[in-house]
Design an enzyme around this catalytic site. Structure first.
Site, mmCIF file in Angstrom:
data_model
loop_
_atom_site.group_PDB
_atom_site.id
_atom_site.type_symbol
_atom_site.label_atom_id
_atom_site.label_comp_id
_atom_site.label_asym_id
_atom_site.label_seq_id
_atom_site.Cartn_x
_atom_site.Cartn_y
_atom_site.Cartn_z
ATOM 1 N N MET A 22 40.081 42.141 47.850
ATOM 2 C CA MET A 22 41.152 41.789 46.902
ATOM 3 C C MET A 22 42.030 40.703 47.507
ATOM 4 S SD MET A 22 42.202 45.410 45.170
ATOM 5 C CE MET A 22 42.037 46.355 46.670
ATOM 6 N N CYS A 106 34.486 36.183 40.807
ATOM 7 C CA CYS A 106 35.857 35.762 40.542
ATOM 8 C C CYS A 106 35.935 34.947 39.250
ATOM 9 C CB CYS A 106 36.395 34.950 41.717
ATOM 10 S SG CYS A 106 38.127 34.522 41.470
ATOM 11 N N GLY A 207 34.922 49.421 39.824
ATOM 12 C CA GLY A 207 35.726 49.345 38.614
ATOM 13 C C GLY A 207 36.324 50.660 38.157
ATOM 14 N N GLY A 229 38.997 49.259 44.461
ATOM 15 C CA GLY A 229 39.988 48.198 44.591
ATOM 16 C C GLY A 229 41.392 48.716 44.363
ATOM 17 N N ARG A 230 41.831 48.609 43.106
ATOM 18 C CA ARG A 230 43.223 48.956 42.801
ATOM 19 C C ARG A 230 43.561 50.399 43.125
ATOM 20 N NH1 ARG A 230 42.650 46.459 36.961
ATOM 21 N NH2 ARG A 230 40.640 47.468 37.309
HETATM 22 C C1 LIG Z 1 44.507 41.608 43.082
HETATM 23 C C2 LIG Z 1 42.999 41.560 43.045
HETATM 24 C C3 LIG Z 1 42.338 40.629 43.815
HETATM 25 C C4 LIG Z 1 40.928 40.581 43.803
HETATM 26 N N1 LIG Z 1 40.283 39.689 44.608
HETATM 27 C C5 LIG Z 1 38.921 39.716 44.686
HETATM 28 C C6 LIG Z 1 38.227 38.888 45.616
HETATM 29 O O1 LIG Z 1 38.820 38.133 46.409
HETATM 30 N N2 LIG Z 1 36.868 38.953 45.622
HETATM 31 C C7 LIG Z 1 36.160 39.781 44.780
HETATM 32 O O2 LIG Z 1 34.934 39.815 44.836
HETATM 33 N N3 LIG Z 1 36.796 40.585 43.920
HETATM 34 C C8 LIG Z 1 38.140 40.579 43.856
HETATM 35 N N4 LIG Z 1 38.796 41.448 43.018
HETATM 36 C C9 LIG Z 1 37.996 42.404 42.220
HETATM 37 C C10 LIG Z 1 37.865 43.758 42.948
HETATM 38 O O3 LIG Z 1 37.133 43.639 44.137
HETATM 39 C C11 LIG Z 1 37.229 44.838 42.057
HETATM 40 O O4 LIG Z 1 35.873 44.532 41.831
HETATM 41 C C12 LIG Z 1 37.934 44.995 40.705
HETATM 42 O O5 LIG Z 1 39.342 45.046 40.880
HETATM 43 C C13 LIG Z 1 37.489 46.270 39.966
HETATM 44 O O6 LIG Z 1 37.696 47.404 40.764
HETATM 45 P P1 LIG Z 1 39.011 48.351 40.658
HETATM 46 O O7 LIG Z 1 39.142 48.782 39.228
HETATM 47 O O8 LIG Z 1 38.656 49.489 41.604
HETATM 48 O O9 LIG Z 1 40.179 47.546 41.102
HETATM 49 C C14 LIG Z 1 40.193 41.489 42.994
HETATM 50 C C15 LIG Z 1 40.890 42.421 42.221
HETATM 51 C C16 LIG Z 1 42.267 42.477 42.239
HETATM 52 C C17 LIG Z 1 42.963 43.526 41.408
#
Ligand SMILES: Cc1cc2nc3c(=O)[nH]c(=O)nc-3n(C[C@H](O)[C@H](O)[C@H](O)COP(=O)(O)O)c2cc1C
Length: 337
Positions: A22, A106, A207, A229-230
């Protein structure tokens, strides 16, 4: 849950649960703290520019820094030129990382307009060529993080997954949303499970896991690993709690003091990060901004969370920040204890 440890190529992961990359959030200090709290099989850095790595830009190299206690660690790079991506992978390998991951997820225009990130999914043959060039250039495993596709008409993750596997990828991660969805709607875990079923290399799903029970349920529904992630930003114990549940134990409880302590430890670690003379005067401000970014997620669902968030967003000094964290979490302890 399988008893055999999960592997990505030759790298053994102590748990199938991982911290998702992230940007702006999963810096080395944060990753270390999550790791110390247990249950974390892999950490991935914030995305790093392949161009910046190849040109040796200090700022880029900072994003790729990690410490030994974070291992196994994957450095995520973005870019689109096969030769540069191969050269960047060699730099990542030279930095001692365990894995090099490619960002194909991304959706942010700044990245996508250079035809990197998720827009690579629109050129699957080129994307596979990038992975092929990287896999030839390094010995460490090359992995790919993708989305379901570019938009609802181009949900080609199943095809691309197979193509990058054949090109030499050792694992993939799929966030079950399209780039067009950004973070709206919900992640399609059926698609992720179908991909895991169809290919031979390990598949991580990503996700919407915000409770430890969801992480375990996703794993049992057919993926080899779960990237969170979050959910980790809200609750850095979530991976440890998922591990508890997967082992048949109740999920560990986290006290308000522990939640407060996490923030204080984060401040402490950040104070020793990225310190250089040129930026010394603004370093406190940088730490405060980091805490503000984390607080957006961390305060969700907390007792008086919006009050704490507002306070963190208005405080001007590090001493003030520490004080309000101590006050808040002590107060909560008294109320709930
Ligand atoms: C603030 C933020 C920054 C993120 N930056 C990246 C990143 O640099 N590279 C990437 O592959 N995914 C990035 N993601 C996506 C996350 O890795 C993840 O796949 C996505 O948030 C869904 O998962 P979650 O619902 O558990 O957050 C980012 C997500 C968030 C919320």
């Amino acid at each position: 849950m399988a008893d055999t440890p999960m592997r990505i190529g030759s790298v053994e992961l102590p748990s199938p649960f991982a911290v998702a990359p992230m940007a702006g959030m999963t810096d080395s200090a944060f990753r270390r703290l999550v790791k110390r709290h247990g249950g974390c099989g892999l950490v991935v850095t914030e995305m790093v520019s392949s161009e910046g790595l190849v040109r040796g830009i200090d700022r880029t190299l900072e994003y790729a820094e990690y410490t030994e206690e974070e291992r196994p660690v994957s450095i995520q790079i973005f870019g689109r030129d096969p030769e540069k991506m191969a050269a960047a992978a060699q730099i990542v390998e030279g930095m001692g990382a365990d894995i090099v991951d490619v960002n194909m997820g991304c959706p942010v225009p700044k990245i996508a307009k250079h035809n990197a990130g998720c827009s690579l999914m629109r050129e699957p043959e080129h994307a596979a060529a990038v992975i092929g060039a990287m896999a030839k250039a390094v010995k460490i495993p090359v992995t790919v993080k993708m989305r379901a596709g570019w938009n609802e008409h181009e949900r080609n993750a199943p095809t691309l997954a197979k193509m990058v596997q054949d090109a030499g990828a050792s694992a993939i991660a799929v966030h079950g949303r399209t780039a067009a969805q950004s973070y709206s709607g919900s992640a399609d875990w059926d698609l992720v499970a179908a991909i895991a079923d169809a290919i031979d290399i390990p598949v991580f799903g990503s996700g919407d896991c915000v409770e430890p029970e969801q992480i375990v349920a996703k794993l049992r529904a057919g993926v080899e690993g779960v990237l969170v992630g979050r959910g980790v930003l809200r609750n850095p114990w979530i991976l440890a709690q998922a591990q508890d549940l997967a082992a048949g134990r109740p999920a560990r409880e986290v006290t308000p003091e522990q939640r407060g302590r996490f923030l204080l430890d984060y401040i402490e670690l950040l104070q020793h990060e990225r310190v250089d003379d040129a930026r010394a005067t603004s370093h406190d401000k940088w730490v405060i901004n980091k805490l503000r970014a984390l607080a957006t997620y961390y305060t969700k669902g907390l007792e008086n969370g919006s009050h704490l968030r507002t306070a963190i967003n208005t405080v001007q000094t590090l001493d003030g920040l520490r004080e309000l964290i101590v006050d808040h979490f002590h107060a909560s302890t008294t109320i709930s204890g």
